[in-house]
Each structure stands twice: as C-alpha cells, then as structure tokens.
Design a protein around this motif. Sequence first.
Motif, PDB file in Angstrom:
ATOM      1  N   LEU A 240      24.959  19.510   4.787  1.00  0.00           N
ATOM      2  CA  LEU A 240      25.073  19.606   3.332  1.00  0.00           C
ATOM      3  C   LEU A 240      23.931  20.460   2.829  1.00  0.00           C
ATOM      4  CD1 LEU A 240      25.847  16.819   0.761  1.00  0.00           C
ATOM      5  CD2 LEU A 240      23.945  18.378   0.371  1.00  0.00           C
ATOM      6  N   ARG A 241      24.272  21.460   2.002  1.00  0.00           N
ATOM      7  CA  ARG A 241      23.245  22.327   1.432  1.00  0.00           C
ATOM      8  C   ARG A 241      23.428  22.423  -0.075  1.00  0.00           C
ATOM      9  NH1 ARG A 241      22.991  27.343   5.819  1.00  0.00           N
ATOM     10  NH2 ARG A 241      22.313  26.066   7.593  1.00  0.00           N
ATOM     11  N   THR A 242      22.444  21.928  -0.804  1.00  0.00           N
ATOM     12  CA  THR A 242      22.487  22.031  -2.261  1.00  0.00           C
ATOM     13  C   THR A 242      21.920  23.357  -2.738  1.00  0.00           C
ATOM     14  OG1 THR A 242      20.347  20.903  -2.393  1.00  0.00           O
ATOM     15  CG2 THR A 242      22.317  19.543  -2.602  1.00  0.00           C
ATOM     16  N   THR A 243      21.234  24.084  -1.856  1.00  0.00           N
ATOM     17  CA  THR A 243      20.677  25.380  -2.252  1.00  0.00           C
ATOM     18  C   THR A 243      21.771  26.388  -2.558  1.00  0.00           C
ATOM     19  OG1 THR A 243      20.515  25.962   0.097  1.00  0.00           O
ATOM     20  CG2 THR A 243      18.528  25.098  -0.963  1.00  0.00           C
ATOM     21  N   ASP A 244      22.982  26.149  -2.051  1.00  0.00           N
ATOM     22  CA  ASP A 244      24.084  27.090  -2.260  1.00  0.00           C
ATOM     23  C   ASP A 244      25.037  26.640  -3.363  1.00  0.00           C
ATOM     24  OD1 ASP A 244      23.131  28.669  -0.202  1.00  0.00           O
ATOM     25  OD2 ASP A 244      24.364  27.707   1.320  1.00  0.00           O
ATOM     26  N   LEU A 245      24.669  25.621  -4.152  1.00  0.00           N
ATOM     27  CA  LEU A 245      25.602  25.095  -5.148  1.00  0.00           C
ATOM     28  C   LEU A 245      26.094  26.170  -6.104  1.00  0.00           C
ATOM     29  CD1 LEU A 245      24.453  21.542  -6.333  1.00  0.00           C
ATOM     30  CD2 LEU A 245      26.458  22.180  -5.008  1.00  0.00           C
ATOM     31  N   GLU A 246      25.208  27.056  -6.529  1.00  0.00           N
ATOM     32  CA  GLU A 246      25.610  28.081  -7.483  1.00  0.00           C
ATOM     33  C   GLU A 246      26.530  29.115  -6.844  1.00  0.00           C
ATOM     34  OE1 GLU A 246      25.020  27.755 -10.620  1.00  0.00           O
ATOM     35  OE2 GLU A 246      23.820  25.953 -10.233  1.00  0.00           O
ATOM     36  N   GLU A 247      26.549  29.167  -5.504  1.00  0.00           N
ATOM     37  CA  GLU A 247      27.401  30.124  -4.810  1.00  0.00           C
ATOM     38  C   GLU A 247      28.800  29.561  -4.540  1.00  0.00           C
ATOM     39  OE1 GLU A 247      26.245  33.112  -4.294  1.00  0.00           O
ATOM     40  OE2 GLU A 247      24.212  32.609  -4.968  1.00  0.00           O
ATOM     41  N   VAL A 248      28.943  28.245  -4.614  1.00  0.00           N
ATOM     42  CA  VAL A 248      30.230  27.629  -4.304  1.00  0.00           C
ATOM     43  C   VAL A 248      31.288  28.141  -5.278  1.00  0.00           C
ATOM     44  CG1 VAL A 248      31.532  25.473  -4.311  1.00  0.00           C
ATOM     45  CG2 VAL A 248      29.276  25.573  -3.240  1.00  0.00           C
ATOM     46  N   GLY A 249      32.411  28.543  -4.713  1.00  0.00           N
ATOM     47  CA  GLY A 249      33.467  29.173  -5.501  1.00  0.00           C
ATOM     48  C   GLY A 249      33.705  30.594  -5.039  1.00  0.00           C
TER      49      GLY A 249
ATOM     50  N   SER B  86      33.771  33.323  -1.593  1.00  0.00           N
ATOM     51  CA  SER B  86      34.654  33.277  -0.428  1.00  0.00           C
ATOM     52  C   SER B  86      34.028  32.652   0.811  1.00  0.00           C
ATOM     53  CB  SER B  86      35.136  34.694  -0.085  1.00  0.00           C
ATOM     54  OG  SER B  86      34.029  35.516   0.232  1.00  0.00           O
ATOM     55  N   THR B  87      32.707  32.382   0.796  1.00  0.00           N
ATOM     56  CA  THR B  87      32.062  31.968   2.043  1.00  0.00           C
ATOM     57  C   THR B  87      31.256  30.684   1.970  1.00  0.00           C
ATOM     58  OG1 THR B  87      30.110  33.337   1.562  1.00  0.00           O
ATOM     59  CG2 THR B  87      31.881  34.366   2.832  1.00  0.00           C
ATOM     60  N   HIS B  88      30.956  30.156   0.766  1.00  0.00           N
ATOM     61  CA  HIS B  88      30.036  29.018   0.665  1.00  0.00           C
ATOM     62  C   HIS B  88      30.741  27.691   0.398  1.00  0.00           C
ATOM     63  CE1 HIS B  88      27.106  32.327   0.057  1.00  0.00           C
ATOM     64  NE2 HIS B  88      26.270  31.491   0.630  1.00  0.00           N
ATOM     65  N   LEU B  89      30.274  26.657   1.102  1.00  0.00           N
ATOM     66  CA  LEU B  89      30.721  25.285   0.900  1.00  0.00           C
ATOM     67  C   LEU B  89      29.483  24.402   0.799  1.00  0.00           C
ATOM     68  CD1 LEU B  89      33.516  25.143   3.626  1.00  0.00           C
ATOM     69  CD2 LEU B  89      33.908  25.163   1.153  1.00  0.00           C
ATOM     70  N   THR B  90      29.606  23.271   0.098  1.00  0.00           N
ATOM     71  CA  THR B  90      28.475  22.344  -0.004  1.00  0.00           C
ATOM     72  C   THR B  90      28.342  21.527   1.275  1.00  0.00           C
ATOM     73  OG1 THR B  90      28.830  22.217  -2.386  1.00  0.00           O
ATOM     74  CG2 THR B  90      27.417  20.541  -1.404  1.00  0.00           C
ATOM     75  N   VAL B  91      29.435  20.887   1.702  1.00  0.00           N
ATOM     76  CA  VAL B  91      29.473  20.211   2.993  1.00  0.00           C
ATOM     77  C   VAL B  91      30.319  21.055   3.936  1.00  0.00           C
ATOM     78  CG1 VAL B  91      30.405  18.221   4.249  1.00  0.00           C
ATOM     79  CG2 VAL B  91      29.055  17.857   2.172  1.00  0.00           C
ATOM     80  N   PHE B  92      29.778  21.307   5.100  1.00  0.00           N
ATOM     81  CA  PHE B  92      30.489  22.139   6.072  1.00  0.00           C
ATOM     82  C   PHE B  92      30.081  21.679   7.466  1.00  0.00           C
ATOM     83  CE2 PHE B  92      26.428  23.953   5.105  1.00  0.00           C
ATOM     84  CZ  PHE B  92      25.929  24.397   6.306  1.00  0.00           C
ATOM     85  N   GLU B  93      30.724  22.260   8.473  1.00  0.00           N
ATOM     86  CA  GLU B  93      30.371  21.934   9.853  1.00  0.00           C
ATOM     87  C   GLU B  93      29.767  23.150  10.539  1.00  0.00           C
ATOM     88  OE1 GLU B  93      32.851  18.538  11.822  1.00  0.00           O
ATOM     89  OE2 GLU B  93      34.241  19.974  10.939  1.00  0.00           O
ATOM     90  N   MET B  94      28.735  22.880  11.327  1.00  0.00           N
ATOM     91  CA  MET B  94      28.031  23.937  12.040  1.00  0.00           C
ATOM     92  C   MET B  94      28.248  23.763  13.540  1.00  0.00           C
ATOM     93  SD  MET B  94      26.011  26.587  11.449  1.00  0.00           S
ATOM     94  CE  MET B  94      24.991  26.348   9.986  1.00  0.00           C
ATOM     95  N   LEU B  95      28.778  24.810  14.159  1.00  0.00           N
ATOM     96  CA  LEU B  95      28.854  24.843  15.614  1.00  0.00           C
ATOM     97  C   LEU B  95      27.505  25.329  16.123  1.00  0.00           C
ATOM     98  CD1 LEU B  95      32.319  26.650  15.965  1.00  0.00           C
ATOM     99  CD2 LEU B  95      31.880  24.195  16.018  1.00  0.00           C
ATOM    100  N   GLY B  96      26.946  24.652  17.115  1.00  0.00           N
ATOM    101  CA  GLY B  96      25.610  25.021  17.555  1.00  0.00           C
ATOM    102  C   GLY B  96      25.416  24.935  19.051  1.00  0.00           C
TER     103      GLY B  96
END
Length: 393
Positions: free
Chosen positions: A72-81, A83-93
């Motif tokens: 979960l990243r709140t730093t990207d909240l203003e970017e949500v909407g 084509s590439t940003h989500l608040t909760v997402f999954e990371m392959l690592g």
Amino acid sequence: MNTEKMTTEDIVRTFVEYFEERGHRRITGSTLLPPPGDPVLFTTSGMHPLTPYLEGQTHPLGRRLVNVQRCLRTTDLEEVGDSTHLTVFEMLGTWSLGDYEGPRSLDWGYGLLTDGFGVDPRLLHATVFGGDERLGPDTSSLELWQERGVPVELTVEDNWWSNGPTGPCGPDSEIFLWTGDTPPESTPTRDDRWVEVWNHVMMRHRRLVDGSLVPLPQRNIDTGLGLERLASLLQGRTSVFECDLFDPWRRLVPGLWHMDEPSLRLVCDHLRSAMVVIGDGVRPANTGRGYVLRRLVRRMLTVLWRDDPSHQLVDLPGELVQHTLEHFRQDVDPDEVRRVLVEEERRFRRLLEQGRQVLARPRFQGPLDEEDLHYLHDTHGLPRDLVLALRQG
C-alpha cells in the motif's frame, strides 16, 4: 506480444516457477502490516519484511528468494486514476541475499520478459545509475544491457534506490516497456510512453544520518515489478484498471453508479484498497493506519457523491468483496468488511451534515483563516480538507 490470454494467475505462476528453476525458494508474502519496529504504517514494498535478512541475518530458506507481496502506498494517492497507479497492489519480487550480483539478475529479468512473457526485445529500454560525487557509474549493468542490445539511458537520482533518508540503499537498473503506437523513440526520462515494469536494486550500502554511505554486511539484489501494471501491459490494455483483475469491477460498478472514467477508477481503487486494509485487520480511526483507511473511504465517498449524493455502499455487490478477499488470500467474512464500510459511510454522512450546519453560522461566512480551521477541527472535529471541500461545494 501475443499474451492477451495470459491471466494474472498465469503471470504469477510463470514468474515464480522461472525463479524456482534458478534456485529461488518461494516465501509467503506478509499482510499489509509491517513487522514490529518498522517505522512505516504499511508495507510499501516486497523488501520490507526482509530487512533483517538484507542486513545480514540468515534466512531459513536460503539466499535466493522469490515472492508475491501486497503493498500500500499513500504517496501515489494523487496519481490514482491515471493508467499505472494503484493504492493497494501486488509486487512480484526476487532477492539475492549476498549471493549473485546485478548482471545475473538483469540477465534473468531480460530472459523472463522476452522468453517467458513473449515481450519483443525491441520494445525494451533500460536505465542505469550514471554515477555521482560518491560513487562511479554502474558499468557492470551498462555492459550487460549493451551485450543484450537493449538501449540504455544513464541517470543519477532516478537510478538510486533508498528506503528513506537512512538505511539500505544502492544503485538500480530499471527496465521499461514501450507502450506507444509508433516504433520506440526517445528515452524513458523524456517520453512517458516508456513505462517502467521492473526495478533491479543493487543494495550494497547503508546511508547514515549524516548522509554518508557505509557498506552493508553483504551485497544484495532486490527486484520488484508491479503485478497489475505488468498484467495490463501483457494483456494489451491501456491501464491497470483494464487488466483481468478489474473485470468484475468494470462489469458491475458502471451499471450501479454512473461516473466518468477518472472517477470510476478512483472509486474502484479506493474501495478495493479499503477492503484489503480491513481484511488485514485495520479499522477506521483518527490516527495511524485507521486514519489512512478512513481517508481512503471518505475520499472515495466524496467522489461517489459528487454527482449523486444518493449513492450508498449498501448497494455494493457482494461479489466484489468476495473477489477482492479471495484474490488477496484473506480469510475474512465478507459481511464484516461490508459492515465496516457501511458504518464508516454513515459516520461520514453525519459529519458532513454537522459540518454544513457549523459552516452556515455567520462567523464562517467570509474567508477562513488558520485560526478558524484549527477551531473547526479542535471543537467540531471537522478536518481541514473536509471544511475546504464543503466550502467549495
């Protein structure tokens, strides 16, 4: 790329098996709640739960690891909407804990993208750390990409990864995929049609409080790529909200609540994220993790009610709650998640009505200064952003 039929589950399986074949052991991803002692509220990357092992502690499964971690990243909240940003997402690592070095990691990444996922090599571009006053350029990564025929752009700040002002850090090499309708052109820093898909961090240093760098006990590799972003690209979609994970949302929500596309994306993202946060045991509150959840729900409701205040969460299809909890492997009663959301909605409606009544008083008819905003918050529990939104409304 002929991968439109590759589902998100197919992508995860291909990714994990590829690295298992190369000696990596799969570890179970943690919840959104970081381990004790971590200063952040939520897990923001796959490396968070692994910090002790990156700093030298022996991992019980060895020195090569692979996993899928929800973040979960709140730093990207203003970017949500977009084509590439989500608040909760999954990371392959993937991780090398003092085992192999950067070029091998990049070579495997190149092989998985091109052979495993069928990406045309001509659509790839890499960026590499170009050096600064502290460290020289990352020549080993540069040479690997040159050997593979992948164009490279050297940067400084864009290719230095850190987990904050202090702690583990190091140069990274990022892999970008061309999404334009024309043949690839320009470079990732000059054209946003180059979309970052995979970051490989050579985590070798620790930054101290005074800004100086000291070597970590071991030279690590930490890589991460966003699952939803990768899925949308491999499935030929124009945004993360069009990958298969959002199929139920795009099928059910537009018929329930009529909104423009940016509003639909934000509502779906924030609702989905709130469900996952609730599923990991967080409840709305005025501080800490609970405040992040509260902010997500209220931000979503503000958009949802913009055109029609009669919209209500009690109408939310149970299928969406069930789908979200199952995807994130959360053993939680969907009815409990719905109950928390509906109760927070009721609380917000009451606060809005109270706010309108207070702001209708003669004292608040003119411009509001800082003293007014502090009074409204301390006396009536009206947050600054809510007051400003009511005044604009």
